[in-house]
Design an enzyme around this catalytic site. Structure first.
Site, PDB file in Angstrom:
ATOM      1  CG  ASP A 157      -1.996  -1.074   1.113  1.00 61.94           C
ATOM      2  OD1 ASP A 157      -2.401  -1.386  -0.023  1.00 61.94           O
ATOM      3  OD2 ASP A 157      -2.420  -1.623   2.147  1.00 61.94           O
ATOM      4  CG  ASP A 162       0.186  13.385  21.388  1.00 61.96           C
ATOM      5  OD1 ASP A 162       0.518  14.304  22.159  1.00 61.96           O
ATOM      6  OD2 ASP A 162       0.464  12.186  21.595  1.00 61.96           O
ATOM      7  CB  ALA A 201      -4.076   3.487   6.738  1.00 62.68           C
ATOM      8  CE  LYS A 227      -9.002  -2.534  11.354  1.00 62.88           C
ATOM      9  NZ  LYS A 227      -8.289  -3.112  12.491  1.00 62.88           N
ATOM     10  CB  SER A 228      -3.409   2.635  14.380  1.00 60.44           C
ATOM     11  OG  SER A 228      -2.952   1.830  13.345  1.00 60.44           O
TER      12      SER A 228
HETATM   13  P1  NAP Z   1       4.697   2.535   6.950  1.00 60.45           P
HETATM   14  O1  NAP Z   1       4.758   3.245   8.239  1.00 60.45           O
HETATM   15  O2  NAP Z   1       5.933   1.893   6.441  1.00 60.45           O
HETATM   16  O3  NAP Z   1       3.574   1.394   6.986  1.00 60.45           O
HETATM   17  C1  NAP Z   1       2.336   1.562   7.530  1.00 60.45           C
HETATM   18  C2  NAP Z   1       1.490   0.302   7.337  1.00 60.45           C
HETATM   19  O4  NAP Z   1       0.181   0.759   6.952  1.00 60.45           O
HETATM   20  C3  NAP Z   1       1.978  -0.651   6.245  1.00 60.45           C
HETATM   21  O5  NAP Z   1       1.771  -1.966   6.673  1.00 60.45           O
HETATM   22  C4  NAP Z   1       1.065  -0.312   5.088  1.00 60.45           C
HETATM   23  O6  NAP Z   1       0.811  -1.383   4.220  1.00 60.45           O
HETATM   24  C5  NAP Z   1      -0.209  -0.006   5.813  1.00 60.45           C
HETATM   25  N1  NAP Z   1      -1.166   0.779   5.033  1.00 60.45           N
HETATM   26  C6  NAP Z   1      -0.963   1.892   4.283  1.00 60.45           C
HETATM   27  N2  NAP Z   1      -2.126   2.304   3.758  1.00 60.45           N
HETATM   28  C7  NAP Z   1      -3.068   1.428   4.174  1.00 60.45           C
HETATM   29  C8  NAP Z   1      -4.463   1.315   3.979  1.00 60.45           C
HETATM   30  N3  NAP Z   1      -5.138   2.205   3.254  1.00 60.45           N
HETATM   31  N4  NAP Z   1      -5.128   0.304   4.581  1.00 60.45           N
HETATM   32  C9  NAP Z   1      -4.483  -0.600   5.352  1.00 60.45           C
HETATM   33  N5  NAP Z   1      -3.156  -0.557   5.579  1.00 60.45           N
HETATM   34  C10 NAP Z   1      -2.468   0.457   4.993  1.00 60.45           C
HETATM   35  O7  NAP Z   1       4.163   3.571   5.856  1.00 60.45           O
HETATM   36  P2  NAP Z   1       3.650   3.326   4.392  1.00 60.45           P
HETATM   37  O8  NAP Z   1       3.674   1.881   4.028  1.00 60.45           O
HETATM   38  O9  NAP Z   1       4.335   4.289   3.506  1.00 60.45           O
HETATM   39  O10 NAP Z   1       2.117   3.765   4.538  1.00 60.45           O
HETATM   40  C11 NAP Z   1       1.793   5.083   4.875  1.00 60.45           C
HETATM   41  C12 NAP Z   1       0.619   5.040   5.773  1.00 60.45           C
HETATM   42  O11 NAP Z   1       0.990   4.507   7.017  1.00 60.45           O
HETATM   43  C13 NAP Z   1       0.052   6.395   6.109  1.00 60.45           C
HETATM   44  O12 NAP Z   1      -0.771   6.900   5.083  1.00 60.45           O
HETATM   45  C14 NAP Z   1      -0.695   6.080   7.384  1.00 60.45           C
HETATM   46  O13 NAP Z   1      -2.033   5.715   7.106  1.00 60.45           O
HETATM   47  C15 NAP Z   1      -0.007   4.864   7.933  1.00 60.45           C
HETATM   48  N6  NAP Z   1       0.545   5.135   9.258  1.00 60.45           N
HETATM   49  C16 NAP Z   1       0.078   4.391  10.277  1.00 60.45           C
HETATM   50  C17 NAP Z   1       0.502   4.636  11.563  1.00 60.45           C
HETATM   51  C18 NAP Z   1      -0.076   3.799  12.671  1.00 60.45           C
HETATM   52  O14 NAP Z   1      -0.913   2.939  12.380  1.00 60.45           O
HETATM   53  N7  NAP Z   1       0.319   4.009  13.901  1.00 60.45           N
HETATM   54  C19 NAP Z   1       1.421   5.637  11.829  1.00 60.45           C
HETATM   55  C20 NAP Z   1       1.891   6.388  10.760  1.00 60.45           C
HETATM   56  C21 NAP Z   1       1.440   6.129   9.462  1.00 60.45           C
HETATM   57  P3  NAP Z   1       1.886  -2.000   3.219  1.00 60.45           P
HETATM   58  O15 NAP Z   1       2.716  -2.908   4.050  1.00 60.45           O
HETATM   59  O16 NAP Z   1       1.028  -2.700   2.243  1.00 60.45           O
HETATM   60  O17 NAP Z   1       2.667  -0.874   2.620  1.00 60.45           O
END
Ligand code: NAP
Length: 267
Positions: free
Chosen positions: A52, A153, A165, A168-169
């Site tokens: 993603d 925050d 993404a 949900k967390s």
């Molecule tokens: P990352 O920090 O390396 O990975 C974040 C995880 O979120 C990866 O497993 C990614 O999947 C997954 N993900 C991204 N978009 C998703 C979606 N629409 N539905 C379900 N899972 C999703 O960053 P990244 O891979 O570049 O992804 C960026 C996204 O990370 C941001 O847009 C944000 O939504 C998310 N994020 C989450 C947190 C948290 O949950 N605490 C914190 C910061 C950012 P893949 O393994 O398939 O890439």
């Protein structure tokens, strides 16, 4: 004459394993009558190979084009929200090249206006977070209504496809992308006799505008995340967030709905 509807651009990381998989995918595309192009501007199909995170980058780096189809191809054995194929499913991909079998699904985007001057789009979310070990304060307006004063925050404003993404967390709801809306979730709000927030996620319709006015009290150090990129602008004062009129188009197979992907990824 070249059929421009069959020009494919592959977006992927440059590591050897991915390059090897992309090489096989290019051969498969060409043997099925597609032209592989080296510039995304020449493509009407943009295929992201990876997870993603790669899909988000593919869409962002090609400027959220409305005149092409975005396709997510996961690596062998992996499942991701934005992917409809796995790179080893050659038969499934070949079958799907018969266009009548492909359903097009449109995904809502968020539009972000920063300090009345800079405009951005997001496919997952815009996040505003403190970059230091201190809270910061924002006035939160829905349309012209002062809704609450937030101290904490930060906040996440997500699209329906971004709802699985970051949103949900922090216990936001998963939202069907057939609904054009955006969800607002809090990051550790401070609630006391001075600062009070709703405390629960809320969903705004496509007609609403959310405005975040960052209170300039000397502790204002938020960073702004646009999907998986940080905005380099500092000292932001006002952020206006609406649902964009723009949508991106993705291919969806008949047996591969959003909810099937949610089940496959989380259950
Ligand atoms: P990352 O920090 O390396 O990975 C974040 C995880 O979120 C990866 O497993 C990614 O999947 C997954 N993900 C991204 N978009 C998703 C979606 N629409 N539905 C379900 N899972 C999703 O960053 P990244 O891979 O570049 O992804 C960026 C996204 O990370 C941001 O847009 C944000 O939504 C998310 N994020 C989450 C947190 C948290 O949950 N605490 C914190 C910061 C950012 P893949 O393994 O398939 O890439």
């Amino acid at each position: 004459m070249t059929d421009h509807r069959r020009n494919v651009y592959f977006f992927h990381k440059q590591d050897n394993e991915t390059k090897e998989q992309v090489s096989s995918l290019k051969q498969l595309a060409e043997s099925n009558g597609f032209t592989v192009v080296s510039q995304s501007a020449d493509a009407n199909i943009i295929a992201s190979v990876g997870g993603d995170g790669s899909f988000l980058q593919a869409v962002r780096k090609t400027n959220f084009r409305e005149d092409c189809l975005y396709v997510g191809i996961a690596k062998k054995g992996k499942a991701h929200l934005y992917c409809d194929f796995n790179s080893d499913e050659t038969e499934k991909m070949t079958d799907a090249t018969k266009f009548e079998q492909i359903e097009v699904r449109k995904y809502p985007l968020i539009h972000v206006k920063v300090d009345d001057t800079n405009h951005f789009h997001c496919l997952n979310e815009v996040s505003i977070r403190s970059s230091i070990i201190k809270t910061f304060v924002m006035d939160v307006l829905i349309d012209d209504l002062h809704f609450e004063t937030f101290r904490g925050d930060g906040m996440i404003i997500s699209t329906p496809t971004g709802s699985t993404a970051y949103n949900k967390s922090v216990a936001g709801a998963v939202v069907d992308p057939l609904l054009s809306c955006m969800q607002v979730t809090e990051l550790a709000s401070l609630n006391n006799n001075t600062y009070r927030t709703l405390g629960s996620p809320f969903v705004l319709s496509s007609d609403r505008k959310l405005t975040l006015n960052i209170v300039q009290d000397g502790n204002e150090h938020p960073i702004i995340g646009l999907d998986n990129e940080a905005l380099s602008t500092m000292n932001v004062k006002k952020i206006e967030i609406t649902l964009s009129e723009k949508k991106i188009k993705t291919v969806k197979l008949k047996d591969n709905s959003f909810w099937e992907k949610v089940k496959r990824s989380f259950l």
